[in-house]
Design a protein around this motif. Structure first.
Motif, PDB file in Angstrom:
ATOM      1  N   ALA B  16       0.832  -1.210   0.000  1.00 30.67           N
ATOM      2  CA  ALA B  16       0.000   0.000   0.000  1.00 30.67           C
ATOM      3  C   ALA B  16       0.866   1.260   0.000  1.00 30.67           C
ATOM      4  O   ALA B  16       0.567   2.221  -0.726  1.00 30.67           O
ATOM      5  CB  ALA B  16      -0.934  -0.006   1.217  1.00 30.67           C
ATOM      6  N   ILE B  17       1.938   1.266   0.789  1.00 29.43           N
ATOM      7  CA  ILE B  17       2.794   2.465   0.861  1.00 29.43           C
ATOM      8  C   ILE B  17       3.387   2.772  -0.516  1.00 29.43           C
ATOM      9  O   ILE B  17       3.303   3.902  -1.010  1.00 29.43           O
ATOM     10  CB  ILE B  17       3.920   2.273   1.908  1.00 29.43           C
ATOM     11  N   SER B  18       3.990   1.772  -1.148  1.00 28.57           N
ATOM     12  CA  SER B  18       4.643   2.019  -2.445  1.00 28.57           C
ATOM     13  C   SER B  18       3.605   2.397  -3.508  1.00 28.57           C
ATOM     14  O   SER B  18       3.829   3.318  -4.295  1.00 28.57           O
ATOM     15  CB  SER B  18       5.449   0.791  -2.882  1.00 28.57           C
ATOM     16  N   PHE B  19       2.470   1.704  -3.506  1.00 33.36           N
ATOM     17  CA  PHE B  19       1.455   1.946  -4.539  1.00 33.36           C
ATOM     18  C   PHE B  19       0.844   3.348  -4.402  1.00 33.36           C
ATOM     19  O   PHE B  19       0.847   4.140  -5.355  1.00 33.36           O
ATOM     20  CB  PHE B  19       0.359   0.869  -4.454  1.00 33.36           C
ATOM     21  N   PHE B  20       0.351   3.658  -3.199  1.00 35.49           N
ATOM     22  CA  PHE B  20      -0.372   4.929  -3.047  1.00 35.49           C
ATOM     23  C   PHE B  20       0.570   6.132  -3.027  1.00 35.49           C
ATOM     24  O   PHE B  20       0.186   7.218  -3.477  1.00 35.49           O
ATOM     25  CB  PHE B  20      -1.265   4.879  -1.807  1.00 35.49           C
ATOM     26  N   ALA B  21       1.793   5.947  -2.516  1.00 42.73           N
ATOM     27  CA  ALA B  21       2.747   7.076  -2.527  1.00 42.73           C
ATOM     28  C   ALA B  21       2.999   7.520  -3.966  1.00 42.73           C
ATOM     29  O   ALA B  21       2.959   8.718  -4.275  1.00 42.73           O
ATOM     30  CB  ALA B  21       4.051   6.663  -1.849  1.00 42.73           C
ATOM     31  N   ILE B  22       3.233   6.551  -4.850  1.00 40.23           N
ATOM     32  CA  ILE B  22       3.530   6.887  -6.246  1.00 40.23           C
ATOM     33  C   ILE B  22       2.268   7.373  -6.963  1.00 40.23           C
ATOM     34  O   ILE B  22       2.297   8.366  -7.694  1.00 40.23           O
ATOM     35  CB  ILE B  22       4.173   5.675  -6.949  1.00 40.23           C
ATOM     36  N   LEU B  23       1.170   6.687  -6.705  1.00 36.58           N
ATOM     37  CA  LEU B  23      -0.086   7.077  -7.364  1.00 36.58           C
ATOM     38  C   LEU B  23      -0.475   8.513  -7.009  1.00 36.58           C
ATOM     39  O   LEU B  23      -0.917   9.280  -7.874  1.00 36.58           O
ATOM     40  CB  LEU B  23      -1.199   6.108  -6.924  1.00 36.58           C
ATOM     41  N   LEU B  24      -0.283   8.894  -5.748  1.00 35.04           N
ATOM     42  CA  LEU B  24      -0.739  10.210  -5.303  1.00 35.04           C
ATOM     43  C   LEU B  24       0.277  11.320  -5.579  1.00 35.04           C
ATOM     44  O   LEU B  24      -0.098  12.468  -5.795  1.00 35.04           O
ATOM     45  CB  LEU B  24      -1.071  10.162  -3.798  1.00 35.04           C
ATOM     46  N   MET B  25       1.581  10.974  -5.563  1.00 32.92           N
ATOM     47  CA  MET B  25       2.604  12.013  -5.771  1.00 32.92           C
ATOM     48  C   MET B  25       2.849  12.327  -7.245  1.00 32.92           C
ATOM     49  O   MET B  25       3.328  13.402  -7.589  1.00 32.92           O
ATOM     50  CB  MET B  25       3.942  11.583  -5.134  1.00 32.92           C
ATOM     51  N   MET B  26       2.534  11.354  -8.134  1.00 31.79           N
ATOM     52  CA  MET B  26       2.922  11.516  -9.541  1.00 31.79           C
ATOM     53  C   MET B  26       2.249  12.715 -10.235  1.00 31.79           C
ATOM     54  O   MET B  26       2.936  13.438 -10.986  1.00 31.79           O
ATOM     55  CB  MET B  26       2.647  10.218 -10.307  1.00 31.79           C
ATOM     56  N   PRO B  27       0.942  12.991 -10.015  1.00 31.61           N
ATOM     57  CA  PRO B  27       0.352  14.157 -10.697  1.00 31.61           C
ATOM     58  C   PRO B  27       1.078  15.460 -10.352  1.00 31.61           C
ATOM     59  O   PRO B  27       1.311  16.299 -11.232  1.00 31.61           O
ATOM     60  CB  PRO B  27      -1.101  14.166 -10.190  1.00 31.61           C
ATOM     61  N   ALA B  28       1.449  15.632  -9.066  1.00 27.19           N
ATOM     62  CA  ALA B  28       2.170  16.846  -8.664  1.00 27.19           C
ATOM     63  C   ALA B  28       3.542  16.892  -9.335  1.00 27.19           C
ATOM     64  O   ALA B  28       4.008  17.961  -9.752  1.00 27.19           O
ATOM     65  CB  ALA B  28       2.317  16.880  -7.143  1.00 27.19           C
ATOM     66  N   ALA B  29       4.191  15.728  -9.441  1.00 31.18           N
ATOM     67  CA  ALA B  29       5.506  15.671 -10.092  1.00 31.18           C
ATOM     68  C   ALA B  29       5.380  16.038 -11.572  1.00 31.18           C
ATOM     69  O   ALA B  29       6.235  16.750 -12.113  1.00 31.18           O
ATOM     70  CB  ALA B  29       6.109  14.273  -9.938  1.00 31.18           C
ATOM     71  N   ILE B  30       4.316  15.564 -12.212  1.00 34.44           N
ATOM     72  CA  ILE B  30       4.102  15.876 -13.640  1.00 34.44           C
ATOM     73  C   ILE B  30       3.944  17.392 -13.814  1.00 34.44           C
ATOM     74  O   ILE B  30       4.573  18.007 -14.676  1.00 34.44           O
ATOM     75  CB  ILE B  30       2.857  15.120 -14.179  1.00 34.44           C
ATOM     76  N   ARG B  31       3.123  18.002 -12.938  1.00 32.18           N
ATOM     77  CA  ARG B  31       2.904  19.463 -13.021  1.00 32.18           C
ATOM     78  C   ARG B  31       4.206  20.217 -12.752  1.00 32.18           C
ATOM     79  O   ARG B  31       4.540  21.181 -13.462  1.00 32.18           O
ATOM     80  CB  ARG B  31       1.825  19.882 -12.018  1.00 32.18           C
ATOM     81  N   SER B  32       4.939  19.777 -11.737  1.00 35.26           N
ATOM     82  CA  SER B  32       6.179  20.468 -11.356  1.00 35.26           C
ATOM     83  C   SER B  32       7.226  20.391 -12.470  1.00 35.26           C
ATOM     84  O   SER B  32       7.844  21.398 -12.824  1.00 35.26           O
ATOM     85  CB  SER B  32       6.723  19.831 -10.065  1.00 35.26           C
TER      86      SER B  32
END
Lengths: 75, 340
Positions: B16-32
């Motif tokens: 859960a940690i690896s899956f949701f951390a990446i799933l939730l952080m990636m949109p912000a990383a794309i924008r940044s």
């Protein structure tokens, strides 16, 4: 237009890897029980045979690749 | 050896940690990344849209968070070794993402990623076994095993890096190849290394959502090198070296064909004759240039042009086939070792 050639090529790679693995287990691993030399010398001999076996595997794969590329790309 | 309840709870937590951390952080990383102009053209698309890169830092953050929690729960040294190797590979890739490095940089620098596995096993112990697991049995050759680790880690990292040629292929390929690896580690390796392998699968699953065709972000060298190195480190720590190689065969074949064609270690961008060409309707076709390197994609499109998505699916079909070969090898080993 399929993947048949690539599938056969990969299956050939798999068979060759298993053949080398079987050779190492059947003929190289028991050397420590057969040879009278010390542990280090036997390990060095086993390592040398294993490296030669892997080089032979790479040469075999290279030959298989040449035949495959000749048929697929005419190279 | 962990009890079933611990296995289930720890497994669910790290997944859960690896899956949701990446799933939730990636949109912000794309924008940044997009706002900073850190993007590269997607060469196989009409108008060549700019795609943000690299996703490596987010993938590393998700995997590191999961592996750190697992280490704190188990205090298992193999988990720490796997994490450190992955972090070094990520750093090597991030340098390559930031500036143009020579072709030899990645394979040579990745040797450093093997150091934690060797050193921690030497001074603490319990990172990897003493024998090479060869399907039909184990071979105890101490003089060979340590150098082999320094071969496996750079090859695993660079192999996944070299197959990152089309949208979603590297992440999708890792998902498929990790399933037999997980099975092998569960049977022949330790519980802790099995748990350490779960973040690889779930990180790749979460990342695939953004990397699949049409990609919204590219992994970059930092992403592909860390995924490949983590895969290699888990295969070593989980006594599943040969099974790991078999599951990776299409990617290994791609690297082998490329190296045999160009006869030296170079970056793909340094090769002047391209293996494939883009047709007017944006399909990939095999190059007829005899100097062009042989690659997996070139062989897939040799019978006729195909769209990028279709080529990706064909690579996944090959990965599925080698996953079956890996399962067949696991079955052989299972019965040869008398576990059945």
């Amino acid at each position: 237009m399929g993947l048949d050639g690539l599938v056969l090529f990969i299956a050939g790679m798999w068979a060759m890897i298993l053949a080398v693995a079987a050779f190492l287990v059947i003929f190289v691993a028991p050397l420590e029980a057969v040879l009278p030399a010390g542990r280090l010398a036997v390990s060095a001999g086993q390592a040398a045979i294993a490296i030669v076996a892997v080089v032979m595997l790479v040469l075999g794969l290279s030959r298989m690749k040449e035949i495959f590329l000749h048929r697929k790309l005419g190279q | 050896m962990l009890d079933v309840a611990s296995l289930l709870i720890y497994g669910a937590a790290v997944s859960a940690i690896s899956f949701f951390a990446i799933l939730l952080m990636m949109p912000a990383a794309i924008r940044s990344l997009a706002s900073k102009g850190r993007a590269v053209p997607d060469a196989h698309k009409r108008d060549k849209p700019m795609i943000p890169r690299p996703a490596g830092p987010v993938i590393m953050a998700g995997i590191a968070a999961a592996e750190i929690v697992l280490y704190m729960l188990t205090m298992n040294i193999a988990v720490l070794a796997v994490l450190l190797s992955t972090a070094i590979a990520f750093a090597v890739g991030y340098v390559d993402d930031s500036r143009v490095m020579p072709g030899l940089f990645k394979p040579v620098a990745l040797l450093a990623a093997a150091v934690p596995i060797v050193v921690l096993d030497l001074f603490v112990g319990g990172v990897h076994g003493d024998s090479l697991n060869l399907v039909f049995g184990s071979v105890f050759i101490p003089l060979l095993y340590i150098p082999l680790i320094f071969v496996i880690i750079p090859i695993a990292g660079n192999t996944i890096n070299s197959i990152d040629v089309l949208n979603g292929v590297a992440s999708g390929f890792i998902i498929i190849a990790t399933i037999p690896l997980l099975t092998s580690i569960a049977i022949f390796g330790s519980d802790e290394v099995f748990l350490a392998a779960l973040p690889l699968l779930f990180a790749a699953l979460a990342f695939y959502r953004y990397h699949r065709f049409p990609s919204r972000i590219f992994p970059g060298d930092s992403g592909t090198l860390l995924l490949g190195t983590l895969y290699g480190a888990l295969a070593i720590a989980g006594s599943s070296e040969i099974i790991g190689v078999i599951a990776l065969l299409p990617a290994v074949m791609n690297s082998f064909l490329f190296l045999a064609s160009v006869k030296r270690i170079v970056e793909h961008r340094q090769v002047k004759a391209r293996p494939t060409i883009l047709t007017d309707d944006f399909k990939l076709a095999a190059s007829t240039d005899r100097a062009a390197p042989a690659t997996l994609v070139r062989l897939i499109v040799v019978d006729g042009p195909l769209g990028e998505k279709e080529v990706g699916y064909r690579i996944f079909k090959l990965a599925g086939f080698t996953a079956l070969l890996a399962f067949a090898s696991i079955a052989i080993q299972y019965f040869v070792l008398g576990l059945g």
